[in-house]
Write a protein that holds these residues in place. Structure first.
Motif, short mmCIF file in Angstrom:
data_model
loop_
_atom_site.label_atom_id
_atom_site.label_comp_id
_atom_site.label_asym_id
_atom_site.label_seq_id
_atom_site.Cartn_x
_atom_site.Cartn_y
_atom_site.Cartn_z
N ARG A 28 -36.63 -5.28 -85.39
CA ARG A 28 -37.61 -6.26 -85.90
C ARG A 28 -36.85 -7.44 -86.47
O ARG A 28 -35.97 -7.26 -87.33
CB ARG A 28 -38.48 -5.63 -86.97
N ARG A 29 -37.21 -8.58 -85.92
CA ARG A 29 -36.58 -9.82 -86.37
C ARG A 29 -35.05 -9.70 -86.28
O ARG A 29 -34.32 -10.07 -87.20
CB ARG A 29 -37.01 -10.18 -87.78
N CYS A 30 -34.62 -9.18 -85.19
CA CYS A 30 -33.19 -9.01 -84.89
C CYS A 30 -32.47 -8.10 -85.89
O CYS A 30 -31.25 -8.18 -86.05
CB CYS A 30 -32.49 -10.37 -84.82
N ARG A 31 -33.22 -7.28 -86.54
CA ARG A 31 -32.62 -6.33 -87.47
C ARG A 31 -32.98 -4.90 -87.06
O ARG A 31 -34.14 -4.60 -86.76
CB ARG A 31 -33.10 -6.58 -88.90
N THR B 17 -29.61 -7.32 -78.79
CA THR B 17 -30.57 -7.74 -77.76
C THR B 17 -30.44 -9.23 -77.52
O THR B 17 -29.97 -9.97 -78.42
CB THR B 17 -32.01 -7.40 -78.19
N PRO B 18 -30.81 -9.68 -76.33
CA PRO B 18 -30.72 -11.15 -76.06
C PRO B 18 -31.51 -11.96 -77.10
O PRO B 18 -32.63 -11.59 -77.52
CB PRO B 18 -31.35 -11.28 -74.69
N GLY B 19 -30.90 -13.04 -77.53
CA GLY B 19 -31.55 -13.92 -78.51
C GLY B 19 -31.18 -13.62 -79.93
O GLY B 19 -31.50 -14.40 -80.84
#
Length: 241
Positions: free
Chosen positions: A203-206, A234-236
């Protein structure tokens, strides 16, 4: 003195010399044996003694006579001879015993001397005492009451009485001993940490990770689990680790 008289005197002289030589040679007697001998403690030894003279060589014959033994109970020639050398006074006859596993009563055989040089005691007996009273010991058996750490255990083993007469078995049929269990050391404190595993979704790159450990004793101090948060792979998402 006539020639016939001279011949007679010479003959008497030879006879006296022969008798004197035989007397100087002595006689041989059986004086002792090892008596009762267990099957596994052979051989049986008969002692022969030369008496009343030791001059020259002296030979006697002997024979082993079965009285109550079986033919295969002794491993020896049943007949033989013993020669005493000049000056020799003692000699032996050794009879090897067959140490079999067959339960049997004590058995007896006899040695008999013969020949021109034997004395008054020409025979004596010996007894083979059976030692096959017990079966072989069984295996040691015993368990430890714990699974780790220093500890001892009691092991026992058994045997049976196989004697022809049970009254001969006077020793214990059970044996015991205390030995080390040789166990590994008991664990102390915590186990090693397990692998990190993901918890939930990114979630939210975490991303949340968790690992655990086990308490190996009754009580442990400290946390049973640890958690960390990392950037998702993950990408992004930026890479922070």
């Amino acid at each position: 003195m006539s020639s016939s008289t001279l011949l007679l005197v010479f003959a008497l002289f030879l006879i006296c010399c022969v008798h004197q030589t035989e007397a100087q040679r002595g006689t041989v007697c059986v004086v002792l044996s090892t008596g009762n001998t267990n099957e596994d403690a052979g051989p049986i030894v008969f002692n022969l003694e030369r008496k009343l003279g030791t001059e020259g060589n002296c030979t006697v014959n002997y024979e082993l006579i079965d009285e109550t033994i079986q033919p295969n109970d002794i491993v020896a020639a049943r007949e033989g001879n013993v020669t005493f050398l000049n000056g020799q006074t003692m000699a032996t006859v050794e009879v090897q015993i067959n140490d079999d596993d067959e339960p049997e009563d004590a058995e007896q055989f006899r040695i008999i001397l013969s020949g021109d040089s034997i004395g008054a005691v020409t025979s004596t007996s010996a007894i083979i005492a059976d030692n096959d009273f017990y079966s072989p010991w069984g295996q040691w058996v015993g368990d430890c009451s714990v699974t780790c750490g220093p500890a001892n255990k009691t092991e026992t083993r058994n045997r049976t009485c196989i004697a022809v007469r049970v009254s001969r078995c006077k020793e214990a049929l059970t044996d015991s001993r205390i030995v080390d269990c040789n166990l590994p050391g008991c664990p102390t404190g915590w186990s090693q940490w397990g692998s990190w595993t993901k918890v939930g979704r990114c979630r939210r790159c975490r991303q949340r990770f968790l690992r655990r450990r086990r308490c190996l004793v009754r009580r442990c101090r400290g946390p049973r689990r640890q958690g960390i948060t990392r950037t998702c792979d993950t990408p992004g998402c930026p890479r922070s680790f």
